[in-house]
Design a protein around this motif. Structure first.
Motif: not given
Length: 108
Positions: A71-81
Motif C-alpha cells: 500500500s502507498v501508506e506502508e511503502v511511504l512509511s518505510g521510505v521515510l524511516a
C-alpha cells in the motif's frame, strides 16, 4: 547609362550573405488582476522543505512500481524511516502541496 542596382523603388538590394533585419515593436499590455479565489479554508502555514523530500517521493514511486502489492501508506512509511525523515513533517509538506499522497493513492 547603367542602372543603379544599390537603390531602387524597393529599397537597397542585398548582396552576398547579408541577413535581413527584423524589427519587432514591443507593446506593453495591461493585464487584469487575477480573480480572487473563494475562501474555502485558510492556507496552511508554510512548512520548511527538506531537500530529501523530493528524494523520498522518488523512492516511494520506485518502490511502488517494484512492489505493486504494497500500500502507498506502508511503502511511504518505510521510505521515510530509511531516510530518517520525520513522517509528520513530511505529511504536512504533502498536504501543503495539494494532496500529492492522495494523487499517488488514486493512481493505484
Amino acid at each position: 547609362m547603367p542602372a543603379n542596382t544599390d537603390c531602387g523603388s524597393d529599397g537597397p538590394q542585398m548582396r552576398g550573405r547579408q541577413r535581413v533585419k527584423t524589427v519587432v515593436d514591443l507593446v506593453e499590455t495591461t493585464e487584469a488582476a487575477p480573480a480572487a479565489r473563494p475562501a474555502t479554508a485558510p492556507p496552511a502555514p508554510p512548512v520548511d522543505v527538506d531537500p530529501l523530500y523530493g528524494v523520498a517521493l522518488l523512492k516511494t514511486a520506485f518502490e511502488l512500481k517494484r512492489r505493486p502489492e504494497g500500500s502507498v501508506e506502508e511503502v511511504l512509511s518505510g521510505v521515510l524511516a530509511r531516510l530518517r525523515i520525520n513522517e509528520d513533517e513530511f505529511r504536512a509538506f504533502l498536504a501543503q502541496q495539494g494532496g500529492l499522497l492522495a494523487a499517488l493513492g488514486q493512481k493505484r
